[in-house]
Structures are given as C-alpha cells and as structure tokens.
Write a protein that holds these residues in place. Structure first.
Motif, PDB file in Angstrom:
ATOM      1  N   UNK A  49       0.808  -1.222   0.000  1.00 48.63           N
ATOM      2  CA  UNK A  49       0.000   0.000   0.000  1.00 48.63           C
ATOM      3  C   UNK A  49       0.837   1.267   0.000  1.00 48.63           C
ATOM      4  N   UNK A  50       1.973   1.258   0.719  1.00 48.87           N
ATOM      5  CA  UNK A  50       2.752   2.488   0.912  1.00 48.87           C
ATOM      6  C   UNK A  50       4.052   2.530   0.129  1.00 48.87           C
ATOM      7  N   UNK A  51       4.494   1.382  -0.383  1.00 51.50           N
ATOM      8  CA  UNK A  51       5.739   1.349  -1.144  1.00 51.50           C
ATOM      9  C   UNK A  51       6.953   1.203  -0.244  1.00 51.50           C
ATOM     10  N   UNK A  52       8.093   1.274  -0.861  1.00 54.98           N
ATOM     11  CA  UNK A  52       9.374   1.100  -0.191  1.00 54.98           C
ATOM     12  C   UNK A  52       9.504   2.089   0.969  1.00 54.98           C
ATOM     13  N   UNK A  53      10.097   1.617   2.083  1.00 60.01           N
ATOM     14  CA  UNK A  53      10.287   2.480   3.256  1.00 60.01           C
ATOM     15  C   UNK A  53      11.411   1.960   4.128  1.00 60.01           C
ATOM     16  N   UNK A  54      11.850   2.837   5.026  1.00 60.67           N
ATOM     17  CA  UNK A  54      12.855   2.430   6.003  1.00 60.67           C
ATOM     18  C   UNK A  54      12.250   1.380   6.922  1.00 60.67           C
ATOM     19  N   UNK A  55      13.097   0.502   7.429  1.00 57.99           N
ATOM     20  CA  UNK A  55      12.630  -0.555   8.328  1.00 57.99           C
ATOM     21  C   UNK A  55      11.942   0.043   9.549  1.00 57.99           C
ATOM     22  N   UNK A  56      12.489   1.128  10.099  1.00 63.15           N
ATOM     23  CA  UNK A  56      11.865   1.740  11.282  1.00 63.15           C
ATOM     24  C   UNK A  56      10.464   2.262  10.960  1.00 63.15           C
ATOM     25  N   UNK A  57      10.232   2.739   9.743  1.00 66.68           N
ATOM     26  CA  UNK A  57       8.897   3.189   9.342  1.00 66.68           C
ATOM     27  C   UNK A  57       7.941   2.003   9.224  1.00 66.68           C
ATOM     28  N   UNK A  58       8.445   0.913   8.683  1.00 64.57           N
ATOM     29  CA  UNK A  58       7.633  -0.299   8.562  1.00 64.57           C
ATOM     30  C   UNK A  58       7.221  -0.790   9.944  1.00 64.57           C
TER      31      UNK A  58
END
Length: 144
Positions: A49-58
C-alpha cells in the motif's frame, strides 16, 4: 462489598481478549495456506500500500517490535518476497520493498483474506460493525 464497575471492566477485558483471539485465528487461517505468518502478511500489506520504506517506518506502521521484525524481514528476504538496500540519504538505515514475487503473493492472498474477514465479521450487522469501530476507537487515546 464488591465493586461492580471493576467486575464489568474485568469481564469486558476477558470477553474482548477471547473475541480477539477467535477473530485472529479465523482470519490467520488463510495465511497458512500460503506459508505466510500474520506478521509477514501485515508487512507485505503495508509495503504494497505504501511502497518502499525504512525498516523503522515499517515497524511503526505495523506496531511491531524491532526484535521480531528483524527475524521477519530476514525470512521474507530469504523467501524472495522483499528486498533490502541501504538508504541513500542515511547509510546507517536500510530500506525495504516488495519484490515482484512478494507483490504477486500479496495480490494472490488479498482477495481470499478480504473474503475471510468479511465472513468472520458477518456475525455482526453492518450497523453493529460501525458501532464496534466507534467503541474500539475510544481505546486509541489511552497511553501505554
């Protein structure tokens, strides 16, 4: 003399917990078919849904613990569902995203998952589901 408000609070907590375990068990049953854990599905859903992200954001998006997510991410990467790379703007951080295999898997699971959730919640009318949502949102203001 007993405090009846305390008794109903405790009963509500027990009933809520049992209902939550039942719902989670029913909803998670579909994941076993695909060899995915509920946490892996949740991670793929967020990344889809949100696309690639930093692990901390995930981790923040899923309300998961970093220790557990380390293992989840490692296993998902091993299975070819996600990729991990160094963040270009912060070399200390890693970015994760879905591979085509991960995207294909979530797209395969999602229709069955959605139907499964609808079946589980069909024990409530649409109005009761809205009431439940309204009531449960009251808990989001509590501080841990």
């Amino acid at each position: 003399m007993t405090d009846t408000s305390s008794d109903s609070s405790l009963k509500a907590m027990v009933v809520f917990g049992k209902a939550n375990r039942t719902v989670e068990g029913q909803v998670a049953s579909i994941f076993k078919t695909y060899g995915v854990t509920p946490t892996q599905f949740s991670a793929m859903d967020v990344l889809y849904k949100k696309g690639e992200m930093k692990i901390c954001q995930l981790i923040g998006s899923m309300l998961a613990t970093s220790g557990n997510m380390t293992v989840v991410i490692k296993n998902m990467e091993r299975n070819g569902w996600i990729y991990r790379k160094t963040d270009a703007s912060d070399k200390r951080a890693s970015v994760v995203g879905l591979t085509q295999s991960g995207r294909d898997l979530i797209e395969q699971i999602m229709p069955e998952h959605r139907a499964n959730v609808q079946a589980v919640f069909s024990v409530l009318t649409a109005e009761e589901q809205e009431q439940l949502i309204h009531l449960l949102k009251k808990f989001k203001h509590l501080k841990p």
